[in-house]
Design a protein around this motif. Structure first.
Motif, PDB file in Angstrom:
ATOM      1  N   GLN A   1      46.686 -54.116  91.206  1.00 43.87           N
ATOM      2  CA  GLN A   1      47.330 -52.889  91.153  1.00 43.87           C
ATOM      3  C   GLN A   1      48.523 -53.152  90.241  1.00 43.87           C
ATOM      4  OE1 GLN A   1      47.664 -51.811  95.510  1.00 43.87           O
ATOM      5  NE2 GLN A   1      45.895 -50.896  95.087  1.00 43.87           N
ATOM      6  N   ALA A   2      49.143 -53.948  90.367  1.00 44.69           N
ATOM      7  CA  ALA A   2      50.456 -53.803  89.086  1.00 44.69           C
ATOM      8  C   ALA A   2      49.991 -54.824  88.514  1.00 44.69           C
ATOM      9  CB  ALA A   2      51.238 -55.793  90.396  1.00 44.69           C
ATOM     10  N   LEU A   3      49.093 -55.948  87.737  1.00 46.97           N
ATOM     11  CA  LEU A   3      48.607 -55.829  86.410  1.00 46.97           C
ATOM     12  C   LEU A   3      48.814 -54.306  85.818  1.00 46.97           C
ATOM     13  CD1 LEU A   3      46.094 -58.746  86.883  1.00 46.97           C
ATOM     14  CD2 LEU A   3      49.021 -58.961  85.735  1.00 46.97           C
ATOM     15  N   GLU A   4      47.782 -53.469  86.205  1.00 47.02           N
ATOM     16  CA  GLU A   4      47.878 -52.336  86.359  1.00 47.02           C
ATOM     17  C   GLU A   4      48.778 -51.268  85.421  1.00 47.02           C
ATOM     18  OE1 GLU A   4      43.440 -51.433  88.763  1.00 47.02           O
ATOM     19  OE2 GLU A   4      45.074 -49.940  88.584  1.00 47.02           O
ATOM     20  N   ARG A   5      49.633 -51.517  86.598  1.00 50.62           N
ATOM     21  CA  ARG A   5      51.094 -50.840  86.437  1.00 50.62           C
ATOM     22  C   ARG A   5      51.654 -51.506  85.717  1.00 50.62           C
ATOM     23  NH1 ARG A   5      54.489 -52.869  90.899  1.00 50.62           N
ATOM     24  NH2 ARG A   5      54.857 -54.244  89.319  1.00 50.62           N
ATOM     25  N   ASP A   6      51.980 -53.098  84.917  1.00 51.55           N
ATOM     26  CA  ASP A   6      52.581 -53.396  84.016  1.00 51.55           C
ATOM     27  C   ASP A   6      51.710 -53.544  82.700  1.00 51.55           C
ATOM     28  OD1 ASP A   6      54.753 -53.543  85.954  1.00 51.55           O
ATOM     29  OD2 ASP A   6      53.921 -55.303  87.242  1.00 51.55           O
ATOM     30  N   PHE A   7      50.276 -53.326  82.954  1.00 50.61           N
ATOM     31  CA  PHE A   7      49.486 -54.039  81.540  1.00 50.61           C
ATOM     32  C   PHE A   7      48.318 -52.730  81.220  1.00 50.61           C
ATOM     33  CE2 PHE A   7      51.073 -58.081  83.344  1.00 50.61           C
ATOM     34  CZ  PHE A   7      51.639 -58.632  82.047  1.00 50.61           C
ATOM     35  N   GLY A   8      48.815 -52.264  81.917  1.00 53.90           N
ATOM     36  CA  GLY A   8      47.557 -50.414  81.768  1.00 53.90           C
ATOM     37  C   GLY A   8      46.597 -50.793  82.636  1.00 53.90           C
ATOM     38  N   SER A   9      46.055 -52.338  82.890  1.00 56.90           N
ATOM     39  CA  SER A   9      44.812 -52.511  82.961  1.00 56.90           C
ATOM     40  C   SER A   9      44.824 -53.707  83.424  1.00 56.90           C
ATOM     41  CB  SER A   9      43.479 -52.274  82.061  1.00 56.90           C
ATOM     42  OG  SER A   9      43.139 -52.691  81.063  1.00 56.90           O
ATOM     43  N   VAL A  10      43.906 -54.499  84.090  1.00 58.40           N
ATOM     44  CA  VAL A  10      43.622 -55.889  84.379  1.00 58.40           C
ATOM     45  C   VAL A  10      43.218 -56.272  82.831  1.00 58.40           C
ATOM     46  CG1 VAL A  10      42.317 -57.366  85.556  1.00 58.40           C
ATOM     47  CG2 VAL A  10      43.311 -55.803  86.764  1.00 58.40           C
ATOM     48  N   THR A  11      41.743 -55.493  82.678  1.00 55.91           N
ATOM     49  CA  THR A  11      41.616 -56.007  81.079  1.00 55.91           C
ATOM     50  C   THR A  11      42.666 -56.388  79.934  1.00 55.91           C
ATOM     51  OG1 THR A  11      39.564 -54.262  81.894  1.00 55.91           O
ATOM     52  CG2 THR A  11      39.215 -55.069  79.456  1.00 55.91           C
ATOM     53  N   ALA A  12      43.506 -54.974  79.860  1.00 57.30           N
ATOM     54  CA  ALA A  12      44.818 -55.501  79.454  1.00 57.30           C
ATOM     55  C   ALA A  12      45.260 -56.532  79.284  1.00 57.30           C
ATOM     56  CB  ALA A  12      45.338 -53.937  78.819  1.00 57.30           C
ATOM     57  N   TRP A  13      45.587 -56.744  80.710  1.00 53.98           N
ATOM     58  CA  TRP A  13      45.731 -58.249  80.563  1.00 53.98           C
ATOM     59  C   TRP A  13      45.581 -59.448  79.979  1.00 53.98           C
ATOM     60  CZ3 TRP A  13      44.707 -61.694  84.045  1.00 53.98           C
ATOM     61  CH2 TRP A  13      45.382 -62.983  83.797  1.00 53.98           C
ATOM     62  N   ARG A  14      44.580 -59.066  80.361  1.00 58.64           N
ATOM     63  CA  ARG A  14      43.228 -60.674  80.684  1.00 58.64           C
ATOM     64  C   ARG A  14      42.872 -60.834  79.204  1.00 58.64           C
ATOM     65  NH1 ARG A  14      38.577 -63.363  82.532  1.00 58.64           N
ATOM     66  NH2 ARG A  14      39.165 -61.849  84.543  1.00 58.64           N
ATOM     67  N   SER A  15      43.152 -59.745  78.094  1.00 59.39           N
ATOM     68  CA  SER A  15      43.084 -59.663  76.819  1.00 59.39           C
ATOM     69  C   SER A  15      44.464 -60.599  75.978  1.00 59.39           C
ATOM     70  CB  SER A  15      42.947 -57.988  76.109  1.00 59.39           C
ATOM     71  OG  SER A  15      42.899 -58.146  74.641  1.00 59.39           O
ATOM     72  N   GLU A  16      45.735 -59.855  76.676  1.00 59.31           N
ATOM     73  CA  GLU A  16      47.150 -60.319  76.071  1.00 59.31           C
ATOM     74  C   GLU A  16      46.606 -62.069  76.459  1.00 59.31           C
ATOM     75  OE1 GLU A  16      50.700 -57.488  76.683  1.00 59.31           O
ATOM     76  OE2 GLU A  16      51.644 -59.562  77.655  1.00 59.31           O
ATOM     77  N   PHE A  17      46.523 -62.141  77.426  1.00 58.30           N
ATOM     78  CA  PHE A  17      46.698 -63.796  77.614  1.00 58.30           C
ATOM     79  C   PHE A  17      46.467 -64.441  77.512  1.00 58.30           C
ATOM     80  CE2 PHE A  17      46.052 -66.909  81.409  1.00 58.30           C
ATOM     81  CZ  PHE A  17      47.316 -66.995  81.683  1.00 58.30           C
ATOM     82  N   THR A  18      44.900 -64.264  77.302  1.00 59.86           N
ATOM     83  CA  THR A  18      43.965 -65.083  76.844  1.00 59.86           C
ATOM     84  C   THR A  18      43.810 -65.159  74.936  1.00 59.86           C
ATOM     85  OG1 THR A  18      42.059 -63.667  76.314  1.00 59.86           O
ATOM     86  CG2 THR A  18      42.433 -64.496  78.812  1.00 59.86           C
ATOM     87  N   SER A  19      44.688 -64.015  74.664  1.00 54.92           N
ATOM     88  CA  SER A  19      44.799 -64.397  73.009  1.00 54.92           C
ATOM     89  C   SER A  19      46.263 -65.008  72.415  1.00 54.92           C
ATOM     90  CB  SER A  19      45.605 -62.611  72.148  1.00 54.92           C
ATOM     91  OG  SER A  19      43.936 -61.493  72.744  1.00 54.92           O
ATOM     92  N   MET A  20      47.456 -65.068  73.773  1.00 54.02           N
ATOM     93  CA  MET A  20      47.706 -65.331  73.520  1.00 54.02           C
ATOM     94  C   MET A  20      48.027 -67.058  73.771  1.00 54.02           C
ATOM     95  SD  MET A  20      50.728 -63.282  76.124  1.00 54.02           S
ATOM     96  CE  MET A  20      52.417 -65.225  75.892  1.00 54.02           C
ATOM     97  N   ALA A  21      46.885 -67.662  74.735  1.00 53.63           N
ATOM     98  CA  ALA A  21      46.551 -68.733  75.020  1.00 53.63           C
ATOM     99  C   ALA A  21      45.809 -69.347  73.479  1.00 53.63           C
ATOM    100  CB  ALA A  21      45.593 -69.374  75.844  1.00 53.63           C
ATOM    101  N   LYS A  22      44.883 -68.422  73.091  1.00 54.18           N
ATOM    102  CA  LYS A  22      44.293 -69.463  71.731  1.00 54.18           C
ATOM    103  C   LYS A  22      45.261 -68.883  70.844  1.00 54.18           C
ATOM    104  CE  LYS A  22      39.855 -67.147  74.312  1.00 54.18           C
ATOM    105  NZ  LYS A  22      39.276 -66.087  74.069  1.00 54.18           N
ATOM    106  N   ALA A  23      46.109 -68.263  70.875  1.00 54.96           N
ATOM    107  CA  ALA A  23      47.473 -68.565  69.638  1.00 54.96           C
ATOM    108  C   ALA A  23      47.654 -69.788  69.396  1.00 54.96           C
ATOM    109  CB  ALA A  23      48.033 -67.500  69.797  1.00 54.96           C
ATOM    110  N   LEU A  24      48.092 -70.258  71.095  1.00 55.67           N
ATOM    111  CA  LEU A  24      48.885 -71.634  70.716  1.00 55.67           C
ATOM    112  C   LEU A  24      47.527 -72.865  70.089  1.00 55.67           C
ATOM    113  CD1 LEU A  24      50.084 -71.770  74.106  1.00 55.67           C
ATOM    114  CD2 LEU A  24      51.770 -71.703  72.057  1.00 55.67           C
ATOM    115  N   ALA A  25      46.328 -72.717  69.619  1.00 56.47           N
ATOM    116  CA  ALA A  25      45.491 -73.599  69.613  1.00 56.47           C
ATOM    117  C   ALA A  25      45.750 -74.397  68.657  1.00 56.47           C
ATOM    118  CB  ALA A  25      43.710 -73.134  69.189  1.00 56.47           C
ATOM    119  N   GLY A  26      45.778 -75.462  68.192  1.00 57.58           N
ATOM    120  CA  GLY A  26      46.386 -76.046  67.161  1.00 57.58           C
ATOM    121  C   GLY A  26      47.850 -76.564  67.248  1.00 57.58           C
ATOM    122  N   GLY A  27      48.320 -75.910  68.344  1.00 54.97           N
ATOM    123  CA  GLY A  27      49.536 -76.542  69.027  1.00 54.97           C
ATOM    124  C   GLY A  27      49.773 -76.783  70.028  1.00 54.97           C
ATOM    125  N   SER A  28      50.095 -76.345  71.586  1.00 55.41           N
ATOM    126  CA  SER A  28      50.657 -76.771  72.658  1.00 55.41           C
ATOM    127  C   SER A  28      52.120 -75.511  72.842  1.00 55.41           C
ATOM    128  CB  SER A  28      50.631 -78.228  72.884  1.00 55.41           C
ATOM    129  OG  SER A  28      52.786 -78.800  72.184  1.00 55.41           O
TER     130      SER A  28
END
Ligand SMILES: [Fe+2]
Length: 356
Positions: free
Chosen positions: A119-146
């Motif tokens: 419920q908190a993820l839905e409140r703050d990101f719109g949905s759990v799916t939207a949170w997961r998309s942002e979280f994983t995209s941020m992680a993958k954006a660090l590929a090649g770095g750290s």
């Protein structure tokens, strides 16, 4: 320097001047889904354990400083390294605690965030799916770095945030990490090479949402009886039936007659996973307990360890204590012993039932 006893069953950290104790793995590294035991144990023992050892060494050195006479460059260097090491300890503990969702044996349950966190993820990101998309995209954006990607609760902002961290000491002030994803190359290179995106997806498939949810409830002050989520599966419930790696090291270095007897228990199927043992330990099969238990001394403390400190040592300790022996299980097993830099000797199976 005193060893500051840190509860092994809570996710909270102590900011003390004493020695930090290593935290046991709560995941079973041999049962993870697509993350190898070799990768996870190397990461835990060398990188996390290294951070704990480094933090303790820095603190020990800081305790000896004459601050008024110490050059500014030395103070700056030591305090910077202390901050980096302490942050590394905290983030790695959250990372390892958060894994174990699907690969566990027995399975650990939830495949999605529990209701309150969802419920908190839905409140703050719109949905759990939207949170997961942002979280994983941020992680993958660090590929090649750290760096790290951190799901954190910010009391000041009044919401959960996905926080970008370029290094160990890059955190939003006052925010409490709930989930941390390690994007340093040492976290994935052994299994994935340069395929950092595949590693991110595999971590997400191994999340333990029970523990992440418990950490969220603690962060927002609604935790109750959450400690049960942070005890290795099968470890003795009573604190007096457990001993930390640091406490064992101290006990073994003593020369009095309370030096513990060491028993190394290993399931037959796990023998191929073993290469070393604690010096002086006798190795036994847990299934042959009735054959070796009667030879144990009743006047001497006994410490039993297995690979990671789950039910192999926990069940045996419970049975020995039921029979009146002064037995304790090593928290985190020989894996935690490795993480504190404890010395070992080559494996000796000459006392193991069924092999001699
Ligand atoms: Fe790491």
């Amino acid at each position: 320097m005193d060893v500051k006893k840190r509860s092994s069953t809570t996710p909270r950290q102590f900011a003390t001047s004493g020695t930090m104790m290593v935290r046991p793995l709560l995941l079973k590294p041999q049962w993870m889904n697509g993350l190898s035991e070799r990768l996870l144990v190397s990461h835990y023992e060398n990188n996390y354990g290294g951070a704990v050892r480094r933090l303790n060494a820095i603190r020990a050195h800081l305790a000896t400083l004459d601050w008024a006479r110490t050059p500014a460059f030395e103070i700056n260097g030591l305090k910077r390294e202390e901050l980096i090491a302490a942050s590394s300890v905290i983030l790695h503990e959250i990372y390892f605690d958060s894994l174990g969702g699907h690969g566990d044996n027995p399975p650990s349950g939830l495949e999605q965030p529990p209701a309150g966190l969802a419920q908190a993820l839905e409140r703050d990101f719109g949905s759990v799916t939207a949170w997961r998309s942002e979280f994983t995209s941020m992680a993958k954006a660090l590929a090649g770095g750290s760096g790290w990607v951190i799901l954190a609760w910010s009391e000041c902002l009044g919401r959960l945030i996905n926080q970008w961290a370029a290094d160990y000491a890059h955190n939003l002030p006052g925010a409490t990490p709930i989930l941390a994803l390690d994007m340093y190359e040492h976290a994935y290179h052994l299994d994935f090479g340069a395929r950092a995106a595949a590693y991110v997806d595999q971590v997400m498939a191994n999340l333990n949402w029970d523990r992440i949810g418990a950490r969220y409830r603690l962060a927002i002050g609604e935790g109750a009886d959450e400690n049960k989520f942070f005890l290795p599966y099968g470890a003795p419930a009573q604190e007096e039936a457990r001993i930390s790696a640091e406490e064992l090291k101290t006990a073994l270095e003593s020369d009095d007659n309370r030096r513990p007897l060491l028993l190394d228990l290993c399931l037959p199927r796990d023998l191929p996973r073993r290469t070393d043992m604690l010096a002086g330990a006798a190795m036994h099969a847990p299934g042959a307990l009735s054959r070796w238990v009667e030879e144990l001394p009743r006047e001497q403390p006994i410490v039993i360890y297995c690979i990671c400190g789950f039910q192999v040592s926990g069940t045996a300790v419970t049975e020995l204590r039921r029979r009146g022996y002064d037995a304790r299980a090593l928290i985190g097993g020989i894996t935690a012993w490795h993480a504190i830099g404890g010395t070992t000797v080559s494996l000796d199976t000459s006392t193991y039932e069924g092999t001699s």
